[in-house]
Design a protein around this motif. Structure first.
Motif, PDB file in Angstrom:
ATOM      1  N   ALA A 298       0.832  -1.211   0.000  1.00 43.95           N
ATOM      2  CA  ALA A 298       0.000   0.000   0.000  1.00 43.95           C
ATOM      3  C   ALA A 298       0.864   1.258   0.000  1.00 43.95           C
ATOM      4  CB  ALA A 298      -0.920  -0.020   1.214  1.00 43.95           C
ATOM      5  N   LEU A 299       1.958   1.223   0.755  1.00 44.18           N
ATOM      6  CA  LEU A 299       2.889   2.357   0.748  1.00 44.18           C
ATOM      7  C   LEU A 299       3.474   2.574  -0.647  1.00 44.18           C
ATOM      8  CD1 LEU A 299       4.804   1.929   4.128  1.00 44.18           C
ATOM      9  CD2 LEU A 299       3.332   3.844   3.485  1.00 44.18           C
ATOM     10  N   LYS A 300       3.763   1.493  -1.322  1.00 43.49           N
ATOM     11  CA  LYS A 300       4.335   1.601  -2.681  1.00 43.49           C
ATOM     12  C   LYS A 300       3.369   2.329  -3.611  1.00 43.49           C
ATOM     13  CE  LYS A 300       5.385  -1.179  -6.749  1.00 43.49           C
ATOM     14  NZ  LYS A 300       5.355  -2.535  -7.332  1.00 43.49           N
ATOM     15  N   SER A 301       2.081   1.994  -3.489  1.00 39.23           N
ATOM     16  CA  SER A 301       1.107   2.609  -4.388  1.00 39.23           C
ATOM     17  C   SER A 301       0.912   4.103  -4.086  1.00 39.23           C
ATOM     18  CB  SER A 301      -0.233   1.876  -4.278  1.00 39.23           C
ATOM     19  OG  SER A 301      -0.733   1.966  -2.950  1.00 39.23           O
ATOM     20  N   LEU A 302       1.132   4.503  -2.847  1.00 35.37           N
ATOM     21  CA  LEU A 302       0.972   5.904  -2.482  1.00 35.37           C
ATOM     22  C   LEU A 302       2.254   6.726  -2.669  1.00 35.37           C
ATOM     23  CD1 LEU A 302      -1.071   5.460   0.820  1.00 35.37           C
ATOM     24  CD2 LEU A 302      -1.932   6.356  -1.337  1.00 35.37           C
ATOM     25  N   SER A 303       3.385   6.072  -2.789  1.00 34.41           N
ATOM     26  CA  SER A 303       4.672   6.771  -2.734  1.00 34.41           C
ATOM     27  C   SER A 303       4.910   7.673  -3.945  1.00 34.41           C
ATOM     28  CB  SER A 303       5.807   5.758  -2.602  1.00 34.41           C
ATOM     29  OG  SER A 303       5.804   4.874  -3.707  1.00 34.41           O
TER      30      SER A 303
ATOM     31  N   ARG B 178       5.278  11.758  -2.420  1.00 36.77           N
ATOM     32  CA  ARG B 178       6.698  11.466  -2.191  1.00 36.77           C
ATOM     33  C   ARG B 178       7.193  12.033  -0.871  1.00 36.77           C
ATOM     34  NH1 ARG B 178      10.467  13.492  -6.739  1.00 36.77           N
ATOM     35  NH2 ARG B 178      12.005  12.440  -5.411  1.00 36.77           N
ATOM     36  N   LEU B 179       6.824  13.297  -0.607  1.00 36.69           N
ATOM     37  CA  LEU B 179       7.344  13.963   0.583  1.00 36.69           C
ATOM     38  C   LEU B 179       6.895  13.248   1.861  1.00 36.69           C
ATOM     39  CD1 LEU B 179       8.860  16.343   1.808  1.00 36.69           C
ATOM     40  CD2 LEU B 179       6.735  17.670   1.717  1.00 36.69           C
ATOM     41  N   GLU B 180       5.571  12.981   1.978  1.00 39.30           N
ATOM     42  CA  GLU B 180       5.061  12.322   3.167  1.00 39.30           C
ATOM     43  C   GLU B 180       5.613  10.900   3.298  1.00 39.30           C
ATOM     44  OE1 GLU B 180       3.360  13.781   0.883  1.00 39.30           O
ATOM     45  OE2 GLU B 180       2.279  15.460   1.780  1.00 39.30           O
ATOM     46  N   GLY B 181       5.625  10.209   2.152  1.00 39.63           N
ATOM     47  CA  GLY B 181       6.126   8.838   2.186  1.00 39.63           C
ATOM     48  C   GLY B 181       7.599   8.776   2.581  1.00 39.63           C
ATOM     49  N   GLY B 182       8.379   9.705   2.056  1.00 39.98           N
ATOM     50  CA  GLY B 182       9.790   9.685   2.372  1.00 39.98           C
ATOM     51  C   GLY B 182      10.065  10.018   3.819  1.00 39.98           C
ATOM     52  N   ILE B 183       9.309  10.998   4.358  1.00 46.50           N
ATOM     53  CA  ILE B 183       9.577  11.425   5.732  1.00 46.50           C
ATOM     54  C   ILE B 183       9.140  10.349   6.729  1.00 46.50           C
ATOM     55  CG2 ILE B 183       8.900  13.084   7.506  1.00 46.50           C
ATOM     56  CD1 ILE B 183       8.682  15.193   5.264  1.00 46.50           C
ATOM     57  N   GLN B 184       7.943   9.787   6.520  1.00 47.02           N
ATOM     58  CA  GLN B 184       7.374   8.883   7.520  1.00 47.02           C
ATOM     59  C   GLN B 184       7.803   7.429   7.312  1.00 47.02           C
ATOM     60  OE1 GLN B 184       3.149   9.481   8.123  1.00 47.02           O
ATOM     61  NE2 GLN B 184       3.276  11.586   7.344  1.00 47.02           N
ATOM     62  N   ALA B 185       7.977   6.992   6.058  1.00 46.74           N
ATOM     63  CA  ALA B 185       8.123   5.549   5.811  1.00 46.74           C
ATOM     64  C   ALA B 185       9.566   5.100   5.620  1.00 46.74           C
ATOM     65  CB  ALA B 185       7.307   5.167   4.576  1.00 46.74           C
ATOM     66  N   MET B 186      10.513   5.984   5.357  1.00 40.36           N
ATOM     67  CA  MET B 186      11.863   5.531   4.991  1.00 40.36           C
ATOM     68  C   MET B 186      12.494   4.675   6.091  1.00 40.36           C
ATOM     69  SD  MET B 186      15.157   7.706   3.668  1.00 40.36           S
ATOM     70  CE  MET B 186      14.363   8.095   2.130  1.00 40.36           C
ATOM     71  N   GLU B 187      12.375   5.112   7.333  1.00 41.46           N
ATOM     72  CA  GLU B 187      13.006   4.372   8.418  1.00 41.46           C
ATOM     73  C   GLU B 187      12.422   2.969   8.532  1.00 41.46           C
ATOM     74  OE1 GLU B 187      13.757   4.833  13.244  1.00 41.46           O
ATOM     75  OE2 GLU B 187      12.854   6.467  12.083  1.00 41.46           O
ATOM     76  N   HIS B 188      11.083   2.869   8.407  1.00 45.71           N
ATOM     77  CA  HIS B 188      10.422   1.557   8.510  1.00 45.71           C
ATOM     78  C   HIS B 188      10.808   0.655   7.328  1.00 45.71           C
ATOM     79  CE1 HIS B 188       8.079   3.092  11.827  1.00 45.71           C
ATOM     80  NE2 HIS B 188       7.653   4.119  11.089  1.00 45.71           N
TER      81      HIS B 188
ATOM     82  N   ASP C  98      10.961  -0.895  -4.200  1.00 47.42           N
ATOM     83  CA  ASP C  98      10.219  -0.077  -5.161  1.00 47.42           C
ATOM     84  C   ASP C  98       9.726   1.212  -4.501  1.00 47.42           C
ATOM     85  OD1 ASP C  98      10.481  -1.627  -7.413  1.00 47.42           O
ATOM     86  OD2 ASP C  98       8.749  -2.891  -6.936  1.00 47.42           O
ATOM     87  N   THR C  99       9.279   1.103  -3.242  1.00 44.23           N
ATOM     88  CA  THR C  99       8.805   2.288  -2.532  1.00 44.23           C
ATOM     89  C   THR C  99       9.933   3.295  -2.338  1.00 44.23           C
ATOM     90  OG1 THR C  99       7.247   0.857  -1.350  1.00 44.23           O
ATOM     91  CG2 THR C  99       7.619   3.065  -0.461  1.00 44.23           C
ATOM     92  N   LEU C 100      11.111   2.806  -1.928  1.00 42.55           N
ATOM     93  CA  LEU C 100      12.266   3.695  -1.761  1.00 42.55           C
ATOM     94  C   LEU C 100      12.660   4.333  -3.091  1.00 42.55           C
ATOM     95  CD1 LEU C 100      14.449   1.593   0.713  1.00 42.55           C
ATOM     96  CD2 LEU C 100      13.379   3.810   1.174  1.00 42.55           C
ATOM     97  N   TYR C 101      12.576   3.554  -4.145  1.00 41.01           N
ATOM     98  CA  TYR C 101      12.915   4.095  -5.475  1.00 41.01           C
ATOM     99  C   TYR C 101      11.958   5.222  -5.851  1.00 41.01           C
ATOM    100  CZ  TYR C 101      13.365   4.420 -10.542  1.00 41.01           C
ATOM    101  OH  TYR C 101      13.517   4.895 -11.821  1.00 41.01           O
ATOM    102  N   ASN C 102      10.650   5.029  -5.600  1.00 41.05           N
ATOM    103  CA  ASN C 102       9.665   6.061  -5.939  1.00 41.05           C
ATOM    104  C   ASN C 102       9.908   7.341  -5.151  1.00 41.05           C
ATOM    105  OD1 ASN C 102       8.413   4.317  -7.720  1.00 41.05           O
ATOM    106  ND2 ASN C 102       6.889   3.619  -6.213  1.00 41.05           N
ATOM    107  N   VAL C 103      10.348   7.185  -3.917  1.00 39.29           N
ATOM    108  CA  VAL C 103      10.584   8.348  -3.073  1.00 39.29           C
ATOM    109  C   VAL C 103      11.829   9.110  -3.505  1.00 39.29           C
ATOM    110  CG1 VAL C 103      11.200   9.050  -0.720  1.00 39.29           C
ATOM    111  CG2 VAL C 103       9.341   7.413  -1.080  1.00 39.29           C
ATOM    112  N   ILE C 104      12.899   8.356  -3.813  1.00 42.78           N
ATOM    113  CA  ILE C 104      14.199   8.986  -4.091  1.00 42.78           C
ATOM    114  C   ILE C 104      14.312   9.440  -5.539  1.00 42.78           C
ATOM    115  CG2 ILE C 104      16.679   8.473  -4.272  1.00 42.78           C
ATOM    116  CD1 ILE C 104      16.339   6.742  -1.743  1.00 42.78           C
TER     117      ILE C 104
END
Length: 936
Positions: free
Chosen positions: A23-28, A32-42, A62-68
């Motif tokens: 689900a995070l991947k689909s939203l990332s 990007r900003l919210e996903g990167g700030i909140q989800a990167m550590e997890h 894939d989620t990290l790739y979408n964020v970065i």
């Protein structure tokens, strides 16, 4: 996103965490900003703890790739987004790589074979390198086997991963020489060239383009990798790239791009900025493998796109630059026209044609400059086409094209032709003098003018700035370091006033460049002036500058050249690269000339006449010194050549001496062997006759030829005949002895009968007895002489060399038989004689006397015969001795010949039996012959 992050952090079931990450991947992408700030550590924690499940790892990557990553879809991009996007990607990358373990963990995941892990891992690492390249490179470099793990991507059978691996290595190798070397030594060249071949070389798709870009990263400005590429014979594998077919219609955009990158890759290997040694070795390799020939084929082909043709010309230029072998080949290339024309002429026609594209004309000029660079032979060929004796009216030559361009109405053609002609004179004083002979027919009816005069005429006519700059650069190059050209230039009385007038005027900014070049030309006329013209001596020209211009003003105008912006651009690299035709002002080689002359001209202007005189004296002294040095260099060169020849002769003579010494040593050993054999033979000669008889039938030595053996056999046959003749004579003597024996018996009966004779015949018998005693004494003397002859004959028999030749042998029995007749006579005469006085006894004694006289006469004849035989035998013995000596000499010669032949056979590799084997074989043959002789 916050709820999903809580689920990822708190859920104990793997399925729940996997669903949350999905689900995070689909939203990332959208957030990007919210996903990167909140989800990167997890997400990083998931990568560390859930490595056993490839699916959740793939979602997390894939989620990290979408964020970065900044690769957003086009519909989501707005005008104000790019800058913000760049900042986001860079910031999130910085957060991710702050902990180096994250990058190391990512490298470990990239090693996984599972497609859902490996592919997103490759994409994420590529994105990290794009955002924070140097930092990520350093982390990978210090990571154990970090680069080697990434090199395995090129061997992946899945093309998607392999192709993305190429993109990853492109980012990894940017501007990092250490990583470039590691990648190159991990067999990158072999793998990339294999991929290009598999994809179809220049006809391949974008994968070929990516591989070529990676190869450029590895080779550009990296001398170590360039050397490795050359030594690995990878240049030879580039030749098929340029094998374009005859049908050049419809080139695809991808093919044009691929071929453009391939040509650039060739240029990287032969760039003028590379070390000269590395460039030269690559140029030679390209010629030997046929790559240069293939490029020239494209150059002369039809239907080639303009940008490919331009880049091919630039590539050929750098492949031939400064390499005599390649320059000679290029001079021999002909265009496929009717009649065939040299490629240089065809290219020059494009350069002076104002309808051709500007970049193409610049490329042709660069090609011509590279052809003449350090090529005195090519310079001479170009200048020779301008000389009166070599002009061919039926065909267009390079010189005629240059002159046509020099005086055309197109200022760009003027500039290009002037610079090209200046390169034909570069550092070649001889050609500068020869070019003074060139005469031009300006118009019908007017006398021809020299090329130098025509250039100055155009200058004075006030043509375009570009034309005047080109002509001034040509004149400065022509007059520099050539006093004769300076004299010709000053001989025209209008030239110096024109130059001083141009320098003295206060003109606009555009004309300052022309003023600077005029000051340079006037300074060259002073510095290289040999004072042969009285009105234009150095001192007078300096005074003229002082009066009309001023020294400070002159130096200031001279400095305009090096301060100009276009001058700085041209000084950077040899290739003429201009954004527009208006910026085409300076040539790279001319900037070197300005640097060289600017300082010396400034000093020359301020020097006094006395300093000039001193300088002239110093110059003369230096010239004399240079002449002396040149003379001694020539002498030393000649002596070096003679020394080399003498060394070669000494080496040859030393080898010959060693061979002769070896031959002499062999001959000495052979002579010693023959001496030993000769001494052995002498010892054998002193042995008993029986030993001779047992061994005399066989004699065989190394070196006796078949002709000599047959000759010896004939001589042996002659001795046998003589032996048989003597045997016959002995038989005759035996018969005489038998007769004497019978007469002795008769004389015995007569003596018995004489005892009964009468005493009346005593007186007569006494006389007869006296006479008989005299006869007996004579017979005894003869018997003694015969015995002496016998002894001498036996000695002579012993001295005959029975071990070398078969000679007749008379047995002791035969000689005893030969003496018997005399001995019998003596024994008969020694018998007592009875004295009787009867007449019958006297008569009988008289008869006996007569018979004894007869026997004595026959014995005397026998003695004479034996003496003759003795003298003959002595003669034969002397002859046999002489023949023995001759044979020994012949034997020594034959042994020497055999030794020499053995040495030659050994040198040729033919097996030769040792002398010990041969001698043992010979001894065996002698034993067999000896046995046969004993049987005989």
């Amino acid at each position: 996103i916050q709820k999903l992050c809580d689920r990822v952090a708190s859920s104990t079931l793997l399925d729940d965490r996997r669903d949350a990450v999905r689900a995070l991947k689909s939203l990332s992408k959208k957030y990007r900003l919210e996903g990167g700030i909140q989800a990167m550590e997890h997400l990083i924690r998931v990568l560390q703890t859930d490595r056993s499940d490839s699916e959740i790892i793939g979602y997390a990557l894939d989620t990290l790739y979408n964020v970065i990553s900044n690769d957003l879809e086009e519909e989501e991009q707005e005008e104000n987004v790019p800058k913000q996007v760049d900042d986001l990607g860079s910031q999130f990358t910085e957060i991710f790589i702050k902990q180096h373990e994250n990058v190391t963990l990512l490298l470990t995941l990239v090693e996984e074979f599972d497609f859902h892990v490996r592919w997103p891992g490759v994409k994420l690492l590529t994105s990290l390198l794009k955002q924070q390249g140097p930092q990520v490179q350093q982390i990978i470099l210090v990571s154990p086997m970090g680069v080697s793990r990434l090199m395995d991507l090129l061997a992946d059978s899945r093309e998607v991963i392999r192709n993305d691996g190429v993109l990853l290595l492109q980012q990894l190798t940017k501007s990092n020489a250490a990583i470039q070397k590691i990648v190159a030594f991990e067999n990158a060249f072999e793998r990339l060239l294999d991929i290009i071949t598999e994809e179809g070389n220049s006809d391949g798709g974008i994968v070929v383009e990516d591989c070529l870009l990676l190869l450029q990263n590895l080779l550009k400005n990296n001398n170590s990798n360039q050397n490795f590429f050359k030594e690995g014979s990878y240049i030879q594998r580039m030749k098929p790239w340029f094998e374009v077919g005859d049908d050049n219609c419809g080139w695809s955009a991808q093919k044009v791009t691929n071929l453009h990158l391939m040509l650039q890759l060739v240029r990287v290997l032969v760039s003028p900025t590379n070390p000269p040694g590395a460039t030269s070795s690559c140029q030679k390799a390209m010629f030997h493998c046929g790559l240069l020939q293939q490029l020239c084929t494209i150059l002369m082909a039809t239907g080639v796109p303009a940008d490919i043709l331009t880049e091919t010309i630039n590539t050929v230029s750098e492949v031939i630059r400064g390499c005599q072998m390649n320059q000679d080949y290029f001079a021999s290339v002909n265009a496929p026209s009717n009649p065939p024309r040299p490629a240089i002429v065809v290219l020059l026609m494009s350069m002076v044609n104002e309808r051709q594209p500007f970049v193409l004309r610049c490329a042709v000029l660069y090609c011509f400059q590279c052809f003449l660079y350090k090529n005195q032979k090519g310079q001479g060929e170009i200048v020779s086409t301008l000389l009166p004796s070599t002009i061919d009216g039926n065909s267009v030559s390079a010189g005629q094209l240059l002159c046509g361009g020099l005086f055309s109405t197109d200022s760009l053609s003027n500039w290009c032709a002037a610079v090209a002609l200046a390169h034909a004179l570069q550092e070649n004083a001889t050609l500068k003098e020869q070019l003074l002979r060139v005469q031009l027919a300006t118009s019908i009816g007017n006398p021809p003018v020299s090329l130098l005069q025509q250039c100055t005429n155009i200058l004075s006519q006030g043509s375009k700035v570009q034309t005047r700059v080109g002509l001034l650069m040509l004149l400065c190059t022509w007059l520099s370091n050539c006093s004769i050209a300076v004299t010709h230039f000053l001989h025209n009385p209008a030239n110096v006033p024109f130059l001083t007038g141009q320098i003295a005027e206060n003109l606009g900014e555009e004309e300052q460049l022309v003023q600077g070049l005029c000051a340079l030309l006037l300074g060259i006329s002073i510095y290289y002036n040999d004072n042969s013209l009285e009105n234009y001596r150095k001192e007078k020209l300096k005074q003229l500058i002082e009066k009309r211009i001023g020294r400070e003003n002159f130096i200031e105008k001279l400095g305009f050249i090096s301060k100009h912006e276009l001058y700085s651009r041209a000084a950077q690299k040899p290739q003429p690269s201009f954004s527009s035709p208006d910026h085409m002002m300076f040539d790279h080689e001319f900037t070197k000339l300005v640097k060289e002359l600017e300082g010396v001209i400034s000093k020359a202007i301020y020097k006094s006449s006395e300093e000039d005189k001193k300088e002239e004296e110093v110059k003369k002294t230096l010239e004399q010194h240079d002449n002396i040095v040149t003379h001694y260099k020539k002498v030393i060169r000649e002596q070096d050549q003679e020394l080399e020849e003498l060394k070669q002769r000494i080496t040859t003579l030393t080898l010959q001496n060693e061979q002769l010494q070896a031959t002499v040593t062999q001959q000495v050993s052979q002579i010693q062997q023959h001496k030993d054999q000769y001494n052995l033979l002498k010892v054998q000669l002193g042995k008993d006759t029986q030993h001779h008889n047992s061994h005399s039938d066989t004699f065989q030595m190394n070196g006796i030829q078949t002709e000599e053996v047959s000759k010896l056999k004939e001589e042996l046959e002659e001795w046998r005949n003589k032996h048989e003749l003597l045997q016959g004579q002995l038989r005759e003597k035996d018969s005489v002895i038998e007769k004497l024996k019978s007469s002795q018996l008769e004389m015995g009966t007569t003596e018995q009968a004489s005892q009964t004779s009468k005493s009346g015949g005593l007186e007569l018998s006494n006389d007869l007895q006296k006479e008989l005693e005299v006869l007996r004494s004579q017979v005894q003397l003869q018997a003694a002489e015969i015995s002496k002859l016998q002894m001498e004959n036996q000695k002579l028999q012993i001295m005959v060399p029975v071990n070398k030749f078969r000679i007749f042998s008379l047995g002791t029995k035969s000689w005893r038989l030969g003496v018997l007749p005399t001995l019998s006579v003596a024994s008969v005469l020694k018998q007592p004689v009875l004295r009787t006085g009867s007449s019958s006894e006297v008569k009988a004694l008289s008869e006996e006397k007569e018979s004894l006289k007869q026997h004595l006469d026959s014995a005397s004849s026998t003695v004479a015969i034996l003496q003759d035989e003795k003298s003959k035998l002595q003669q034969e013995v002397a002859e046999s001795k002489k023949e023995q000596d001759d044979l020994l000499v012949l034997l020594a010669d034959q042994d020497q010949k055999l030794s020499a032949l053995k040495v030659k056979l050994k040198d040729l590799g033919v097996p030769v039996e040792d002398e010990d084997d041969i001698e043992s074989g010979d001894q065996g043959d002698e034993d067999e012959d000896g046995d046969e002789e004993d049987q005989d």
